[in-house]
Scaffold this motif. Structure first.
Motif, PDB file in Angstrom:
ATOM      1  N   UNK A  54     -18.715 -19.305 -62.349  1.00  0.00           N
ATOM      2  CA  UNK A  54     -18.963 -18.026 -63.036  1.00  0.00           C
ATOM      3  C   UNK A  54     -18.111 -17.910 -64.296  1.00  0.00           C
ATOM      4  N   UNK A  55     -16.882 -18.435 -64.217  1.00  0.00           N
ATOM      5  CA  UNK A  55     -16.018 -18.378 -65.410  1.00  0.00           C
ATOM      6  C   UNK A  55     -16.619 -19.216 -66.547  1.00  0.00           C
ATOM      7  N   UNK A  56     -17.147 -20.381 -66.197  1.00  0.00           N
ATOM      8  CA  UNK A  56     -17.758 -21.238 -67.232  1.00  0.00           C
ATOM      9  C   UNK A  56     -19.015 -20.557 -67.793  1.00  0.00           C
ATOM     10  N   UNK A  57     -19.788 -19.963 -66.876  1.00  0.00           N
ATOM     11  CA  UNK A  57     -20.990 -19.210 -67.281  1.00  0.00           C
ATOM     12  C   UNK A  57     -20.605 -18.145 -68.327  1.00  0.00           C
ATOM     13  N   UNK A  58     -19.535 -17.381 -68.003  1.00  0.00           N
ATOM     14  CA  UNK A  58     -19.102 -16.312 -68.919  1.00  0.00           C
ATOM     15  C   UNK A  58     -18.636 -16.885 -70.255  1.00  0.00           C
ATOM     16  N   UNK A  59     -17.944 -18.019 -70.198  1.00  0.00           N
ATOM     17  CA  UNK A  59     -17.465 -18.633 -71.452  1.00  0.00           C
ATOM     18  C   UNK A  59     -18.643 -19.043 -72.332  1.00  0.00           C
ATOM     19  N   UNK A  60     -19.679 -19.592 -71.709  1.00  0.00           N
ATOM     20  CA  UNK A  60     -20.853 -20.017 -72.491  1.00  0.00           C
ATOM     21  C   UNK A  60     -21.536 -18.795 -73.105  1.00  0.00           C
ATOM     22  N   UNK A  61     -21.677 -17.742 -72.301  1.00  0.00           N
ATOM     23  CA  UNK A  61     -22.319 -16.522 -72.828  1.00  0.00           C
ATOM     24  C   UNK A  61     -21.505 -15.913 -73.957  1.00  0.00           C
ATOM     25  N   UNK A  62     -20.176 -15.857 -73.748  1.00  0.00           N
ATOM     26  CA  UNK A  62     -19.309 -15.257 -74.770  1.00  0.00           C
ATOM     27  C   UNK A  62     -19.375 -16.048 -76.076  1.00  0.00           C
ATOM     28  N   UNK A  63     -19.605 -17.354 -75.973  1.00  0.00           N
ATOM     29  CA  UNK A  63     -19.668 -18.190 -77.184  1.00  0.00           C
ATOM     30  C   UNK A  63     -21.064 -18.145 -77.820  1.00  0.00           C
ATOM     31  N   UNK A  64     -21.984 -17.401 -77.186  1.00  0.00           N
ATOM     32  CA  UNK A  64     -23.327 -17.259 -77.767  1.00  0.00           C
ATOM     33  C   UNK A  64     -24.261 -18.414 -77.435  1.00  0.00           C
ATOM     34  N   UNK A  65     -23.921 -19.200 -76.421  1.00  0.00           N
ATOM     35  CA  UNK A  65     -24.782 -20.327 -76.034  1.00  0.00           C
ATOM     36  C   UNK A  65     -26.006 -19.858 -75.270  1.00  0.00           C
ATOM     37  N   UNK A  66     -26.988 -20.745 -75.068  1.00  0.00           N
ATOM     38  CA  UNK A  66     -28.170 -20.396 -74.269  1.00  0.00           C
ATOM     39  C   UNK A  66     -27.748 -20.006 -72.849  1.00  0.00           C
ATOM     40  N   UNK A  67     -28.481 -19.076 -72.268  1.00  0.00           N
ATOM     41  CA  UNK A  67     -28.100 -18.592 -70.936  1.00  0.00           C
ATOM     42  C   UNK A  67     -28.086 -19.749 -69.930  1.00  0.00           C
ATOM     43  N   UNK A  68     -26.920 -19.998 -69.321  1.00  0.00           N
ATOM     44  CA  UNK A  68     -26.856 -21.094 -68.338  1.00  0.00           C
ATOM     45  C   UNK A  68     -27.375 -20.643 -66.977  1.00  0.00           C
ATOM     46  N   UNK A  69     -27.354 -21.549 -66.021  1.00  0.00           N
ATOM     47  CA  UNK A  69     -27.707 -21.209 -64.642  1.00  0.00           C
ATOM     48  C   UNK A  69     -26.618 -21.773 -63.734  1.00  0.00           C
ATOM     49  N   UNK A  70     -26.435 -21.105 -62.596  1.00  0.00           N
ATOM     50  CA  UNK A  70     -25.428 -21.574 -61.634  1.00  0.00           C
ATOM     51  C   UNK A  70     -26.140 -22.102 -60.406  1.00  0.00           C
ATOM     52  N   UNK A  71     -25.741 -23.289 -59.972  1.00  0.00           N
ATOM     53  CA  UNK A  71     -26.306 -23.830 -58.736  1.00  0.00           C
ATOM     54  C   UNK A  71     -25.159 -24.244 -57.818  1.00  0.00           C
ATOM     55  N   UNK A  72     -24.829 -23.398 -56.813  1.00  0.00           N
ATOM     56  CA  UNK A  72     -23.730 -23.750 -55.911  1.00  0.00           C
ATOM     57  C   UNK A  72     -24.141 -24.871 -54.967  1.00  0.00           C
ATOM     58  N   UNK A  73     -23.331 -25.898 -54.885  1.00  0.00           N
ATOM     59  CA  UNK A  73     -23.614 -26.994 -53.947  1.00  0.00           C
ATOM     60  C   UNK A  73     -22.318 -27.757 -53.660  1.00  0.00           C
ATOM     61  N   UNK A  74     -22.083 -27.965 -52.369  1.00  0.00           N
ATOM     62  CA  UNK A  74     -20.936 -28.780 -51.972  1.00  0.00           C
ATOM     63  C   UNK A  74     -21.476 -30.131 -51.501  1.00  0.00           C
ATOM     64  N   UNK A  75     -21.124 -31.190 -52.203  1.00  0.00           N
ATOM     65  CA  UNK A  75     -21.662 -32.511 -51.847  1.00  0.00           C
ATOM     66  C   UNK A  75     -21.269 -32.927 -50.435  1.00  0.00           C
ATOM     67  N   UNK A  76     -20.140 -32.392 -49.951  1.00  0.00           N
ATOM     68  CA  UNK A  76     -19.669 -32.843 -48.627  1.00  0.00           C
ATOM     69  C   UNK A  76     -20.674 -32.569 -47.523  1.00  0.00           C
ATOM     70  N   UNK A  77     -21.260 -31.353 -47.535  1.00  0.00           N
ATOM     71  CA  UNK A  77     -22.187 -31.035 -46.450  1.00  0.00           C
ATOM     72  C   UNK A  77     -23.644 -31.141 -46.857  1.00  0.00           C
ATOM     73  N   UNK A  78     -23.891 -31.540 -48.094  1.00  0.00           N
ATOM     74  CA  UNK A  78     -25.269 -31.482 -48.617  1.00  0.00           C
ATOM     75  C   UNK A  78     -26.174 -32.500 -47.911  1.00  0.00           C
ATOM     76  N   UNK A  79     -27.382 -32.060 -47.603  1.00  0.00           N
ATOM     77  CA  UNK A  79     -28.358 -32.918 -46.918  1.00  0.00           C
ATOM     78  C   UNK A  79     -29.491 -33.278 -47.891  1.00  0.00           C
ATOM     79  N   UNK A  80     -30.344 -34.206 -47.460  1.00  0.00           N
ATOM     80  CA  UNK A  80     -31.510 -34.560 -48.272  1.00  0.00           C
ATOM     81  C   UNK A  80     -32.359 -33.325 -48.553  1.00  0.00           C
ATOM     82  N   UNK A  81     -32.469 -32.463 -47.525  1.00  0.00           N
ATOM     83  CA  UNK A  81     -33.287 -31.249 -47.694  1.00  0.00           C
ATOM     84  C   UNK A  81     -32.692 -30.359 -48.800  1.00  0.00           C
ATOM     85  N   UNK A  82     -31.356 -30.258 -48.822  1.00  0.00           N
ATOM     86  CA  UNK A  82     -30.714 -29.455 -49.881  1.00  0.00           C
ATOM     87  C   UNK A  82     -31.096 -29.996 -51.262  1.00  0.00           C
TER      88      UNK A  82
END
Ligand code: NAP
Length: 232
Positions: A54-82
């Motif tokens: 979220x902090x990086x998202x805010x930094x990009x917005x504050x700098x006037x960059x294109x609206x980013x997207x956030x995708x939370x994912x932890x590789x440790x538990x991630x499955x093929x389905x994820x």
């Protein structure tokens, strides 16, 4: 890949490009995400700590960059389905992927192999190579939907020459180099997708501080922004 030291990307180099960065909340991934957005890319910020993303998202917005997207994912538990669910979501949202920077990484422990904890070894392999490989497979159709897509895996000097005590980290980076060779060869001349590995070199981040607690940070590069050469 060899990089020209004086390379200066055009300000709009990544305009209308959709680029996914893993481990985008901190360190090199954060710097790359900010830089890609600064050059016009719509950046998908993937990582395991939402507050950091979220902090990086805010930094990009504050700098006037294109609206980013956030995708939370932890590789440790991630499955093929994820990974396949992720591909479906990104397909609905963006319809294609122009760039994929595999940057998320886990150091594990610097310790003699005879003392290496097998669970930690598995974790490092999962985050540094197995997760990224299966995520790449799930995202291939989206990358194929781009006119010219680029996949970059982040490597390390210990992925080309083993170093005592670096255990799973070093082995995972050797595997990264091997996988990049295999996939690049497979897609060469019959696909719009380029595949490369990149060693960012000593960079002042949390991982570097953990790996070399006794070394002066002044010998490392401090990157506020970083344009890993996804294009150009
Ligand atoms: P870092 O500061 O420790 O950042 C690592 C990033 O990976 C963080 O955003 C972290 O998320 C994320 N991550 C870790 N485990 C994860 C998981 N299970 N699921 C999702 N994300 C996860 O490290 P860095 O120095 O920027 O390293 C980035 C890449 O460069 C790594 O692949 C590393 O091997 C490579 N590299 C670094 C150097 C160097 O000198 N720094 C040199 C050569 C290669 P959280 O912030 O949420 O923990």
């Amino acid at each position: 890949m060899s990089c020209k030291i004086d390379y200066q990307p055009a300000p709009n180099l990544l305009e209308n490009r959709v680029v996914l960065v893993t481990g985008a909340g901190d360190g090199i991934g954060r710097a790359a995400a900010l830089s890609y957005a600064n050059h016009g890319a719509t950046v998908i910020l993937l990582g395991r700590t939402i507050a950091k993303l979220e902090r990086v998202y805010d930094e990009i917005e504050a700098a006037g960059g294109p609206q980013p997207a956030i995708f939370p994912l932890n590789f440790e538990g991630a499955t093929l389905k994820d990974f396949h669910d992720m591909a479906e979501t990104l397909d609905k949202e963006f319809g294609r992927l122009d760039g994929l920077l595999h940057n998320a990484g886990l150091l594990g422990r610097i310790t003699p192999f005879e003392q290496y904890n097998p669970e930690l070894w598995q974790q490092v392999m999962q985050v540094n190579i197995n997760g990224p490989i299966w995520m790449t497979q799930a995202l291939l159709p989206l990358l194929q939907a781009s006119e010219d897509a680029s996949i970059i895996f982040t490597s390390s000097s210990v992925g080309r020459k083993g170093r005592a005590y670096w255990g799973a980290y070093s082995v995972s980076k050797f595997a990264t180099e091997g996988f990049v060779d295999v996939l690049a060869d497979e897609l060469d001349n019959q696909s719009n997708i380029r595949v490369n590995s990149l060693n960012p070199g000593a960079t002042r981040t949390q991982m570097r501080r953990t790996a070399f607690p006794g070394k002066t940070p002044l010998r490392c590069v401090h990157r506020k922004t970083l344009c890993l050469p996804i294009y150009g």
